[in-house]
Scaffold this active site. Structure first.
Site, PDB file in Angstrom:
ATOM      1  N   GLY A  67       0.816  -1.203   0.000  1.00 44.59           N
ATOM      2  CA  GLY A  67       0.000   0.000   0.000  1.00 44.59           C
ATOM      3  C   GLY A  67       0.848   1.252   0.000  1.00 44.59           C
ATOM      4  O   GLY A  67       2.072   1.218  -0.187  1.00 44.59           O
ATOM      5  N   SER A  73       0.833  -9.346   0.966  1.00 50.89           N
ATOM      6  CA  SER A  73       0.004 -10.423   0.453  1.00 50.89           C
ATOM      7  C   SER A  73      -1.076  -9.860  -0.449  1.00 50.89           C
ATOM      8  O   SER A  73      -1.813  -8.955  -0.053  1.00 50.89           O
ATOM      9  CB  SER A  73      -0.649 -11.200   1.605  1.00 50.89           C
ATOM     10  OG  SER A  73      -1.592 -12.123   1.113  1.00 50.89           O
ATOM     11  N   VAL A 132      -8.536   4.695  -1.460  1.00 44.24           N
ATOM     12  CA  VAL A 132      -9.543   5.563  -2.059  1.00 44.24           C
ATOM     13  C   VAL A 132      -8.807   6.756  -2.648  1.00 44.24           C
ATOM     14  O   VAL A 132      -7.588   6.850  -2.562  1.00 44.24           O
ATOM     15  CB  VAL A 132     -10.583   6.025  -1.005  1.00 44.24           C
ATOM     16  CG1 VAL A 132     -11.360   4.842  -0.487  1.00 44.24           C
ATOM     17  CG2 VAL A 132      -9.908   6.759   0.154  1.00 44.24           C
ATOM     18  N   LYS A 185      -3.805  20.243  -6.459  1.00 43.62           N
ATOM     19  CA  LYS A 185      -4.622  20.650  -5.316  1.00 43.62           C
ATOM     20  C   LYS A 185      -4.075  21.938  -4.717  1.00 43.62           C
ATOM     21  O   LYS A 185      -2.910  22.000  -4.305  1.00 43.62           O
ATOM     22  CB  LYS A 185      -4.630  19.556  -4.247  1.00 43.62           C
ATOM     23  CG  LYS A 185      -5.411  19.954  -2.993  1.00 43.62           C
ATOM     24  CD  LYS A 185      -5.264  18.938  -1.886  1.00 43.62           C
ATOM     25  CE  LYS A 185      -5.904  19.448  -0.604  1.00 43.62           C
ATOM     26  NZ  LYS A 185      -5.691  18.541   0.536  1.00 43.62           N
ATOM     27  N   GLU A 230      -8.144  17.150   6.693  1.00 45.84           N
ATOM     28  CA  GLU A 230      -7.076  18.013   6.181  1.00 45.84           C
ATOM     29  C   GLU A 230      -5.989  17.221   5.458  1.00 45.84           C
ATOM     30  O   GLU A 230      -4.857  17.670   5.335  1.00 45.84           O
ATOM     31  CB  GLU A 230      -6.475  18.852   7.307  1.00 45.84           C
ATOM     32  CG  GLU A 230      -7.343  20.032   7.729  1.00 45.84           C
ATOM     33  CD  GLU A 230      -7.324  21.188   6.732  1.00 45.84           C
ATOM     34  OE1 GLU A 230      -6.557  21.124   5.753  1.00 45.84           O
ATOM     35  OE2 GLU A 230      -8.079  22.167   6.935  1.00 45.84           O
ATOM     36  N   THR A 266      -4.077  14.514   6.029  1.00 41.30           N
ATOM     37  CA  THR A 266      -2.816  14.385   6.762  1.00 41.30           C
ATOM     38  C   THR A 266      -2.253  12.964   6.805  1.00 41.30           C
ATOM     39  O   THR A 266      -1.160  12.763   7.338  1.00 41.30           O
ATOM     40  CB  THR A 266      -2.999  14.880   8.210  1.00 41.30           C
ATOM     41  OG1 THR A 266      -4.140  14.231   8.788  1.00 41.30           O
ATOM     42  CG2 THR A 266      -3.212  16.375   8.239  1.00 41.30           C
ATOM     43  N   ILE A 270      -0.978  10.829   4.530  1.00 36.85           N
ATOM     44  CA  ILE A 270       0.306  10.643   3.850  1.00 36.85           C
ATOM     45  C   ILE A 270       1.376  11.535   4.486  1.00 36.85           C
ATOM     46  O   ILE A 270       2.548  11.136   4.597  1.00 36.85           O
ATOM     47  CB  ILE A 270       0.147  10.917   2.345  1.00 36.85           C
ATOM     48  CG1 ILE A 270      -0.598   9.745   1.692  1.00 36.85           C
ATOM     49  CG2 ILE A 270       1.501  11.117   1.663  1.00 36.85           C
ATOM     50  CD1 ILE A 270      -0.836   9.892   0.217  1.00 36.85           C
TER      51      ILE A 270
END
Length: 494
Positions: free
Chosen positions: A14, A38, A46, A77, A337, A339, A341
């Site tokens: 991920g 796995s 998302v 953004k 907001e 946050t 990442i």
């Protein structure tokens, strides 16, 4: 001194896992980095929104912006538009720009508030990226050294992980496919190795837990306590669903619309719209929340909505023995907001220098890391609470409760300093600077009780002229920029 960390094992893929693997392999070329994931488990992915710190990470990793945007269906953004947060029908922007001098005789917001002149518009019109956002315009920075504003990205989180995975493998990261079924402990309580479902074992010196909400190592194995923030941040569910573009231009900002028991997000990607409804289950049942989300969509849903359940808060310590938690394994703050990442990046940004300076970090270095990450979670927690506690809405139980709840002392002191003297107090390890705090105060119509007498050094006529000139200049600059769509197409064509 602790044991030397030469072999690093990242548990989980991920966004968090592949960010960690890529950054560690890039910054620590003498170390061995292995990631185990796995395909059976999958990832929580998302539409993701970020803020500008991610561009610093991309520079350090040598990531080309156009290549990244193409690979992740990314867009630009400028910030977030908040709708219906103070009262229904009002909106304001929190964007990545400055609002001029924040104190002294040239304090921009001070003169704006002092004049109290409706013809001056909103304070947001004194901020270039807010004006750009309202017009749907975008243009990259001419110079990093002389930047008039900052920006971040929207992108598909699953595609971002795939993009980073490719980069990590090119830089020597070893990927192991497998499901962890057991953890072998050391005599001192740390982790010695992982046993996979097929019988293989992975040994390591340092383990990075990126296993998501399950927190396989930090939570399940080491039983590190969880500090619960839901007393202040009661939302604990989120429905997420992609939808077709509505045919209008892609907005260069996230939209957060306050609803009955939470809020809905809308994020424009280059191929679809990302939508979600973050809500508190104590005030609204899941099915009704799902219905409210679907009513928010601008276009046809492209899949069935997915439900995520969570508790806001963080592990008491993020680094325990030879395990460091990153991403959801270390904690979660609602995505108001953007946050999530940033917190992964912050954890890596403080971990990597420790590993570069010492092959065997000791108790002092680990304690400093844990103190810093705890403060980071607390500071961001306070900033998110700010959006709720200033509301004037009383139309549902959630809004009545958050308007009257007892606040963390760190936030209560900040609010006192602002109300009494107009001071935008900042602690160490802040996630958001004073300009961001001011944007929320102004957007929510929350102003100090007293004005700085030093403002009188500038006449009302002089202050009015300065504000009108700045407003007109930003409007002209933004109007001359291409639309966000046109600029993005130009970048993607490179």
């Amino acid at each position: 001194m602790g044991s030397a960390y030469k072999r690093i094992v990242v548990v989980g893929g991920g966004t968090a896992g592949w960010m960690a693997a890529t950054a560690l392999a890039t910054a620590l070329p003498a170390h061995t980095v292995e990631l185990v994931e796995s395909e059976e488990i999958g990832v929580i992915g998302v539409g993701e929104a970020t803020f500008p710190a991610i561009r610093n990470l991309h520079r350090l990793l040598g990531i080309d912006e156009a290549e990244f945007l193409r690979a992740t269906q990314g867009t630009y953004k400028l910030g977030i538009e908040f709708r219906d947060w103070r009262v229904r029908g009002e909106h304001y922007f929190h964007t990545f720009g400055d609002l001029g001098d924040l104190s002294g005789p040239d304090c921009l917001w001070g003169h704006f508030r002092r004049l109290d002149d409706a013809s001056l518009g909103t304070l947001g019109e004194q901020c270039l990226p807010s004006v750009m956002a309202s017009m749907g315009r975008f243009q990259g920075l001419a110079s990093e050294e002389n930047k008039p504003f900052n920006y971040a990205y929207h992108f598909d989180a699953v595609l971002y992980a795939v993009f980073l995975r490719k980069l990590a493998l090119q830089r020597g990261v070893r990927r192991t496919e497998g499901r962890v079924v057991d953890v072998r402990r050391r005599a001192d309580g740390g982790v010695a190795g992982l046993k996979l479902a097929d019988g293989r074992e992975l040994a390591g010196d340092l383990f990075i837990d990126c296993s998501g909400f399950s927190a396989l190592l930090l939570g399940r194995t080491l039983n590190e306590p969880f500090i619960d923030f839901s007393h202040w941040l009661p939302v604990d569910r989120a429905w997420a669903v992609p939808s077709e573009p509505d045919g209008t231009d892609m907005t260069p900002y996230t939209r957060a619309t306050a609803l009955e028991a939470g809020w809905a997000w809308r994020i424009s990607l280059s191929s679809r719209i990302g939508n979600g409804h973050v809500f508190a289950s104590r005030y609204l049942d899941e099915e009704r929340a799902r219905e409210q989300l679907l009513r928010q969509l601008d276009g046809r849903p492209l899949a069935e909505p997915r439900l995520l359940r969570f508790t806001t808060g963080h592990r008491q310590r993020c680094w325990v023995h030879n395990v460091v938690g990153l991403g959801l394994a270390s904690g979660f703050l609602e995505p108001l907001e953007s946050t999530s990442i940033f917190l992964i990046q912050s954890g890596l940004g403080h971990l990597i220098p420790v590993l570069q300076e010492s092959p065997a970090p000791g108790a002092a270095e680990i304690e400093h890391y844990n103190t810093g990450m705890t403060r980071q979670f607390e500071r961001i927690r306070d900033f998110i609470i700010l959006h709720y506690c200033l509301t004037a809405r009383r139309d549902s139980a959630l809004w009545r409760d958050v308007a009257s709840m007892e606040l963390p002392e760190t936030l209560a002191f900040k609010l006192h300093a602002w109300r009494q003297a107009g001071v935008l107090h900042q602690y160490a390890w802040e996630g958001f600077d004073a300009h961001s705090w001011l944007a929320i105060h102004a957007g929510m119509g929350h102003w100090p009780e007293r004005a700085d007498p030093g403002l009188e050094e500038l006449t009302r006529a002089e202050a009015s002229q300065a504000l009108r000139q700045r407003r007109a200049r930003f409007a002209a600059v933004a109007a001359a920029m291409p639309s966000h769509d046109a600029y993005l197409r130009r970048v993607l064509a490179r």
